[in-house]
Design a protein around this motif. Structure first.
Motif, PDB file in Angstrom:
ATOM      1  N   MET A   1       0.481  -1.114   0.147  1.00 34.53           N
ATOM      2  CA  MET A   1       0.306   0.491  -0.350  1.00 34.53           C
ATOM      3  C   MET A   1       1.050   1.416   0.068  1.00 34.53           C
ATOM      4  O   MET A   1       1.335   1.735   0.973  1.00 34.53           O
ATOM      5  CB  MET A   1      -1.180  -0.301   0.953  1.00 34.53           C
ATOM      6  CG  MET A   1      -1.735   0.843   1.365  1.00 34.53           C
ATOM      7  SD  MET A   1      -3.136   0.621   2.515  1.00 34.53           S
ATOM      8  CE  MET A   1      -4.420   0.361   2.175  1.00 34.53           C
ATOM      9  N   THR A   2       0.764   2.250  -0.698  1.00 35.26           N
ATOM     10  CA  THR A   2       1.298   3.248  -1.432  1.00 35.26           C
ATOM     11  C   THR A   2       0.966   4.766  -0.062  1.00 35.26           C
ATOM     12  O   THR A   2       0.194   4.019   0.668  1.00 35.26           O
ATOM     13  CB  THR A   2       0.872   4.112  -2.045  1.00 35.26           C
ATOM     14  OG1 THR A   2      -0.051   4.810  -2.680  1.00 35.26           O
ATOM     15  CG2 THR A   2       1.781   3.359  -2.935  1.00 35.26           C
ATOM     16  N   THR A   3       2.066   5.200   0.071  1.00 35.79           N
ATOM     17  CA  THR A   3       1.311   6.286   1.401  1.00 35.79           C
ATOM     18  C   THR A   3      -0.170   6.832   1.172  1.00 35.79           C
ATOM     19  O   THR A   3      -0.714   6.757   1.947  1.00 35.79           O
ATOM     20  CB  THR A   3       3.018   7.343   1.390  1.00 35.79           C
ATOM     21  OG1 THR A   3       3.543   6.649   1.980  1.00 35.79           O
ATOM     22  CG2 THR A   3       2.162   8.301   2.414  1.00 35.79           C
ATOM     23  N   SER A   4       0.435   7.099  -0.497  1.00 30.15           N
ATOM     24  CA  SER A   4      -1.313   7.882  -0.652  1.00 30.15           C
ATOM     25  C   SER A   4      -2.385   7.221  -1.049  1.00 30.15           C
ATOM     26  O   SER A   4      -4.114   7.854  -0.419  1.00 30.15           O
ATOM     27  CB  SER A   4      -1.332   8.366  -1.900  1.00 30.15           C
ATOM     28  OG  SER A   4      -1.387   8.006  -3.081  1.00 30.15           O
ATOM     29  N   ASP A   5      -2.463   5.228  -0.707  1.00 31.46           N
ATOM     30  CA  ASP A   5      -3.572   4.375  -0.835  1.00 31.46           C
ATOM     31  C   ASP A   5      -3.481   4.624   1.316  1.00 31.46           C
ATOM     32  O   ASP A   5      -4.633   4.585   1.504  1.00 31.46           O
ATOM     33  CB  ASP A   5      -3.027   3.557  -1.480  1.00 31.46           C
ATOM     34  CG  ASP A   5      -3.013   3.655  -2.344  1.00 31.46           C
ATOM     35  OD1 ASP A   5      -3.434   3.643  -3.107  1.00 31.46           O
ATOM     36  OD2 ASP A   5      -2.369   2.679  -2.824  1.00 31.46           O
ATOM     37  N   TYR A   6      -2.911   4.611   1.891  1.00 28.53           N
ATOM     38  CA  TYR A   6      -2.211   4.969   2.920  1.00 28.53           C
ATOM     39  C   TYR A   6      -3.910   5.905   3.674  1.00 28.53           C
ATOM     40  O   TYR A   6      -4.147   5.400   4.422  1.00 28.53           O
ATOM     41  CB  TYR A   6      -1.673   4.469   3.858  1.00 28.53           C
ATOM     42  CG  TYR A   6      -2.128   4.588   4.854  1.00 28.53           C
ATOM     43  CD1 TYR A   6      -2.446   3.281   5.981  1.00 28.53           C
ATOM     44  CD2 TYR A   6      -1.083   5.158   6.141  1.00 28.53           C
ATOM     45  CE1 TYR A   6      -2.696   3.335   7.335  1.00 28.53           C
ATOM     46  CE2 TYR A   6      -1.670   5.447   7.689  1.00 28.53           C
ATOM     47  CZ  TYR A   6      -2.055   3.828   8.449  1.00 28.53           C
ATOM     48  OH  TYR A   6      -2.555   3.713   9.135  1.00 28.53           O
ATOM     49  N   ALA A   7      -3.462   7.294   3.211  1.00 31.29           N
ATOM     50  CA  ALA A   7      -3.806   8.359   3.738  1.00 31.29           C
ATOM     51  C   ALA A   7      -5.346   8.459   3.409  1.00 31.29           C
ATOM     52  O   ALA A   7      -6.706   8.961   4.275  1.00 31.29           O
ATOM     53  CB  ALA A   7      -3.011   9.845   2.823  1.00 31.29           C
ATOM     54  N   THR A   8      -5.693   7.799   1.562  1.00 29.15           N
ATOM     55  CA  THR A   8      -7.231   7.708   1.402  1.00 29.15           C
ATOM     56  C   THR A   8      -7.789   6.885   2.697  1.00 29.15           C
ATOM     57  O   THR A   8      -8.978   6.837   2.540  1.00 29.15           O
ATOM     58  CB  THR A   8      -7.188   7.108  -0.126  1.00 29.15           C
ATOM     59  OG1 THR A   8      -6.971   8.472  -0.465  1.00 29.15           O
ATOM     60  CG2 THR A   8      -8.788   7.119  -0.787  1.00 29.15           C
ATOM     61  N   TYR A   9      -7.367   6.124   2.632  1.00 30.20           N
ATOM     62  CA  TYR A   9      -7.485   4.806   3.733  1.00 30.20           C
ATOM     63  C   TYR A   9      -7.853   5.475   5.145  1.00 30.20           C
ATOM     64  O   TYR A   9      -9.403   5.110   5.283  1.00 30.20           O
ATOM     65  CB  TYR A   9      -7.237   3.500   3.862  1.00 30.20           C
ATOM     66  CG  TYR A   9      -7.115   2.711   5.140  1.00 30.20           C
ATOM     67  CD1 TYR A   9      -8.830   1.825   4.964  1.00 30.20           C
ATOM     68  CD2 TYR A   9      -6.434   2.595   6.373  1.00 30.20           C
ATOM     69  CE1 TYR A   9      -9.047   1.175   5.963  1.00 30.20           C
ATOM     70  CE2 TYR A   9      -6.852   1.673   7.093  1.00 30.20           C
ATOM     71  CZ  TYR A   9      -8.779   1.076   6.746  1.00 30.20           C
ATOM     72  OH  TYR A   9      -8.970   0.514   8.198  1.00 30.20           O
ATOM     73  N   ILE A  10      -7.592   5.984   5.109  1.00 32.08           N
ATOM     74  CA  ILE A  10      -7.565   6.821   7.014  1.00 32.08           C
ATOM     75  C   ILE A  10      -8.964   8.054   7.037  1.00 32.08           C
ATOM     76  O   ILE A  10      -9.646   8.115   7.521  1.00 32.08           O
ATOM     77  CB  ILE A  10      -6.323   7.615   7.187  1.00 32.08           C
ATOM     78  CG1 ILE A  10      -5.291   6.419   8.133  1.00 32.08           C
ATOM     79  CG2 ILE A  10      -6.830   7.910   8.358  1.00 32.08           C
ATOM     80  CD1 ILE A  10      -5.675   5.967   9.311  1.00 32.08           C
ATOM     81  N   ALA A  11      -8.294   7.907   5.488  1.00 34.82           N
ATOM     82  CA  ALA A  11      -9.673   9.694   5.405  1.00 34.82           C
ATOM     83  C   ALA A  11     -10.951   9.318   5.696  1.00 34.82           C
ATOM     84  O   ALA A  11     -11.943   9.675   5.731  1.00 34.82           O
ATOM     85  CB  ALA A  11      -9.136  10.587   4.568  1.00 34.82           C
ATOM     86  N   SER A  12     -11.326   7.569   4.768  1.00 31.32           N
ATOM     87  CA  SER A  12     -12.733   7.348   4.579  1.00 31.32           C
ATOM     88  C   SER A  12     -12.798   6.482   6.117  1.00 31.32           C
ATOM     89  O   SER A  12     -14.285   6.488   5.939  1.00 31.32           O
ATOM     90  CB  SER A  12     -12.449   6.487   3.989  1.00 31.32           C
ATOM     91  OG  SER A  12     -11.896   4.967   4.615  1.00 31.32           O
ATOM     92  N   LEU A  13     -12.240   6.259   7.078  1.00 38.78           N
ATOM     93  CA  LEU A  13     -12.540   6.220   8.628  1.00 38.78           C
ATOM     94  C   LEU A  13     -13.885   6.397   9.042  1.00 38.78           C
ATOM     95  O   LEU A  13     -13.691   7.858   9.349  1.00 38.78           O
ATOM     96  CB  LEU A  13     -11.989   5.589   8.474  1.00 38.78           C
ATOM     97  CG  LEU A  13     -10.406   4.342   8.810  1.00 38.78           C
ATOM     98  CD1 LEU A  13      -9.221   4.066   9.918  1.00 38.78           C
ATOM     99  CD2 LEU A  13     -10.997   3.392   8.774  1.00 38.78           C
ATOM    100  N   PRO A  14     -14.925   6.232  10.239  1.00 35.11           N
ATOM    101  CA  PRO A  14     -14.955   6.826  10.960  1.00 35.11           C
ATOM    102  C   PRO A  14     -14.662   7.931  11.430  1.00 35.11           C
ATOM    103  O   PRO A  14     -13.811   7.638  12.179  1.00 35.11           O
ATOM    104  CB  PRO A  14     -16.336   6.182  11.294  1.00 35.11           C
ATOM    105  CG  PRO A  14     -15.719   4.626  10.951  1.00 35.11           C
ATOM    106  CD  PRO A  14     -14.749   4.860  10.237  1.00 35.11           C
TER     107      PRO A  14
END
Length: 163
Positions: A1-14
């Motif tokens: 997982m790339t840094t931007s993928d991880y940031a997108t994932y974190i941003a999607s969390l409740p």
């Protein structure tokens, strides 16, 4: 997982909000409460945990108390954690720490943060439900009970034990 993928994932969390307060008492067992100018009802000294800045609930309880009433009070044991649902906001995880029993001289040294607070007072256990509205009143009573019984931290949902 790339840094931007991880940031997108974190941003999607409740998201949840967090608040922390101190349960401060006098020698007669009365509880210190403060009257905010930005909403109805009274509260314990405390406020929002600045989690984006790395602040912990314990640090927030101490900082907010110092800011609001001018007293630097070291938080004691964690008395209660309350999961409070909200209609127009994310849920809040509310932490209540033991602020101890203060001397009369410490109470006389209180300096209110006038941008947010109108007044302060000491209230008996019987006055808590009429001054601290809704789940906050239940939370404070549960925290007092945990303190008196020495039963450890109490888990609450909207001020009451989980069903």
């Amino acid at each position: 997982m790339t840094t931007s993928d991880y940031a997108t994932y974190i941003a999607s969390l409740p998201r949840i909000l967090a608040g922390a307060a101190l349960l401060i008492r006098d020698g007669q067992g009365r509880v210190l409460i403060v009257e905010p100018n930005y909403r109805e009802g009274w509260a314990l000294p405390g406020g929002t945990v600045e989690s984006d800045l790395g602040e912990t609930p314990r640090q927030a309880a101490r900082r907010e108390t110092l800011e609001e009433i001018g007293l630097d009070v070291e938080p004691g044991v964690l008395l209660a954690v309350d999961w409070v649902q909200g209609a127009a906001r994310p849920p809040i995880a509310a932490y209540v720490y033991d602020g101890g029993v203060l001397s009369e001289a410490r109470f006389e040294a209180i300096q209110l943060q006038e941008e947010e607070l109108v007044s302060w007072r000491l209230v008996s256990r019987d006055e808590i439900p009429e001054r601290l509205l809704g789940s906050l009143g239940h939370r404070v009573l549960a925290a007092l009970e945990a303190l008196e019984k020495g039963s450890g931290t109490v888990e609450l949902e909207n001020g009451l034990p989980p069903a």
